[in-house]
Design a protein around this motif. Sequence first.
Motif, PDB file in Angstrom:
ATOM      1  N   ILE A 164       7.043   7.131   4.418  1.00  0.00           N
ATOM      2  CA  ILE A 164       6.092   6.029   4.218  1.00  0.00           C
ATOM      3  C   ILE A 164       4.975   6.129   5.248  1.00  0.00           C
ATOM      4  O   ILE A 164       3.792   6.002   4.920  1.00  0.00           O
ATOM      5  CB  ILE A 164       6.814   4.672   4.294  1.00  0.00           C
ATOM      6  CG1 ILE A 164       7.749   4.509   3.090  1.00  0.00           C
ATOM      7  CG2 ILE A 164       5.802   3.526   4.378  1.00  0.00           C
ATOM      8  CD1 ILE A 164       8.707   3.342   3.195  1.00  0.00           C
ATOM      9  N   ASP A 188       0.808  -1.221   0.000  1.00  0.00           N
ATOM     10  CA  ASP A 188       0.000   0.000   0.000  1.00  0.00           C
ATOM     11  C   ASP A 188       0.846   1.279   0.000  1.00  0.00           C
ATOM     12  O   ASP A 188       0.355   2.357   0.262  1.00  0.00           O
ATOM     13  CB  ASP A 188      -0.957   0.009   1.190  1.00  0.00           C
ATOM     14  CG  ASP A 188      -0.234  -0.002   2.528  1.00  0.00           C
ATOM     15  OD1 ASP A 188       0.982  -0.279   2.570  1.00  0.00           O
ATOM     16  OD2 ASP A 188      -0.905   0.252   3.549  1.00  0.00           O
ATOM     17  N   LEU A 189       2.110   1.154  -0.355  1.00  0.00           N
ATOM     18  CA  LEU A 189       2.999   2.315  -0.374  1.00  0.00           C
ATOM     19  C   LEU A 189       2.548   3.310  -1.441  1.00  0.00           C
ATOM     20  O   LEU A 189       2.155   2.930  -2.543  1.00  0.00           O
ATOM     21  CB  LEU A 189       4.434   1.863  -0.655  1.00  0.00           C
ATOM     22  CG  LEU A 189       5.529   2.900  -0.566  1.00  0.00           C
ATOM     23  CD1 LEU A 189       5.591   3.519   0.824  1.00  0.00           C
ATOM     24  CD2 LEU A 189       6.867   2.261  -0.869  1.00  0.00           C
ATOM     25  N   ASP A 190       2.600   4.583  -1.102  1.00  0.00           N
ATOM     26  CA  ASP A 190       2.227   5.671  -1.999  1.00  0.00           C
ATOM     27  C   ASP A 190       2.968   5.521  -3.333  1.00  0.00           C
ATOM     28  O   ASP A 190       4.195   5.572  -3.370  1.00  0.00           O
ATOM     29  CB  ASP A 190       2.589   6.996  -1.322  1.00  0.00           C
ATOM     30  CG  ASP A 190       2.345   8.224  -2.169  1.00  0.00           C
ATOM     31  OD1 ASP A 190       1.707   8.111  -3.232  1.00  0.00           O
ATOM     32  OD2 ASP A 190       2.791   9.307  -1.749  1.00  0.00           O
ATOM     33  N   GLY A 249       2.370   9.016   4.522  1.00  0.00           N
ATOM     34  CA  GLY A 249       1.355   8.642   3.554  1.00  0.00           C
ATOM     35  C   GLY A 249       1.231   9.610   2.396  1.00  0.00           C
ATOM     36  O   GLY A 249       1.905  10.642   2.334  1.00  0.00           O
ATOM     37  N   PRO A 250       0.334   9.272   1.462  1.00  0.00           N
ATOM     38  CA  PRO A 250       0.154  10.088   0.255  1.00  0.00           C
ATOM     39  C   PRO A 250      -0.224  11.530   0.583  1.00  0.00           C
ATOM     40  O   PRO A 250      -0.981  11.792   1.519  1.00  0.00           O
ATOM     41  CB  PRO A 250      -1.000   9.390  -0.474  1.00  0.00           C
ATOM     42  CG  PRO A 250      -0.987   7.985   0.043  1.00  0.00           C
ATOM     43  CD  PRO A 250      -0.520   8.089   1.465  1.00  0.00           C
ATOM     44  N   GLY A 251       0.352  12.462  -0.191  1.00  0.00           N
ATOM     45  CA  GLY A 251       0.029  13.873  -0.017  1.00  0.00           C
ATOM     46  C   GLY A 251       0.708  14.525   1.177  1.00  0.00           C
ATOM     47  O   GLY A 251       0.431  15.685   1.492  1.00  0.00           O
ATOM     48  N   ARG A 252       1.603  13.797   1.822  1.00  0.00           N
ATOM     49  CA  ARG A 252       2.295  14.344   2.991  1.00  0.00           C
ATOM     50  C   ARG A 252       3.795  14.186   2.802  1.00  0.00           C
ATOM     51  O   ARG A 252       4.244  13.376   2.007  1.00  0.00           O
ATOM     52  CB  ARG A 252       1.829  13.631   4.265  1.00  0.00           C
ATOM     53  CG  ARG A 252       0.294  13.727   4.395  1.00  0.00           C
ATOM     54  CD  ARG A 252      -0.216  13.383   5.772  1.00  0.00           C
ATOM     55  NE  ARG A 252       0.062  14.519   6.642  1.00  0.00           N
ATOM     56  CZ  ARG A 252       0.461  14.389   7.912  1.00  0.00           C
ATOM     57  NH1 ARG A 252       0.617  13.210   8.449  1.00  0.00           N
ATOM     58  NH2 ARG A 252       0.693  15.464   8.639  1.00  0.00           N
ATOM     59  N   GLU A 255       3.454   7.541  -5.743  1.00  0.00           N
ATOM     60  CA  GLU A 255       4.303   8.693  -6.044  1.00  0.00           C
ATOM     61  C   GLU A 255       5.644   8.582  -5.317  1.00  0.00           C
ATOM     62  O   GLU A 255       6.698   8.879  -5.882  1.00  0.00           O
ATOM     63  CB  GLU A 255       3.601   9.993  -5.657  1.00  0.00           C
ATOM     64  CG  GLU A 255       4.382  11.224  -6.053  1.00  0.00           C
ATOM     65  CD  GLU A 255       3.672  12.514  -5.677  1.00  0.00           C
ATOM     66  OE1 GLU A 255       4.379  13.486  -5.395  1.00  0.00           O
ATOM     67  OE2 GLU A 255       2.427  12.525  -5.652  1.00  0.00           O
ATOM     68  N   LEU A 256       5.619   8.123  -4.058  1.00  0.00           N
ATOM     69  CA  LEU A 256       6.858   7.942  -3.301  1.00  0.00           C
ATOM     70  C   LEU A 256       7.701   6.837  -3.935  1.00  0.00           C
ATOM     71  O   LEU A 256       8.912   6.990  -4.082  1.00  0.00           O
ATOM     72  CB  LEU A 256       6.556   7.617  -1.831  1.00  0.00           C
ATOM     73  CG  LEU A 256       7.764   7.362  -0.937  1.00  0.00           C
ATOM     74  CD1 LEU A 256       8.707   8.565  -0.912  1.00  0.00           C
ATOM     75  CD2 LEU A 256       7.309   7.022   0.476  1.00  0.00           C
TER      76      LEU A 256
END
Length: 143
Positions: free
Chosen positions: A74, A6-8, A77-80, A10-11
């Motif tokens: 990680i 479930d890793l972002d 999370g997404p967007g952070r 984008e990252l």
Amino acid sequence: MKYPDDLDPELVARLVESGGGTLTRKMGIEFLELGADRSVATMPVEGNTQVIGILHGGAHVVLGESLGSISSAIHAGPGRIAMGIEVNATHTRAVSSGIVTATCTAIALSRTLATHEIVVRDEEGRRLSTVRITNILKDRPAP
């Protein structure tokens, strides 16, 4: 490299594209496992030594901060984003050759802060240093 499903995305793309960043690549750091709670990486001693031929203390810190910052990102999370606000290291043994392995373990993970301990060991499993990093977690600024 092993990382959570479930890793972002984008990252993941940034990590794959950059190899963890210019300094990380120059130092030969290889990420083996990445996660918010636990991450592992290796680094060669050769090329990262100080004047008397032992692994530079700053190299320990770069390895530790790299792992702790990615683990914090990680967790964020997404967007952070994660930004280091404190890092320290205690060096307990020297090494002059081989590969060192760093294992990063979460100490505290919250919505606004992430603190990790990174233990760097030699090929015989002896502790060389302990690095601790705290990252502040923030919403990513709008482009």
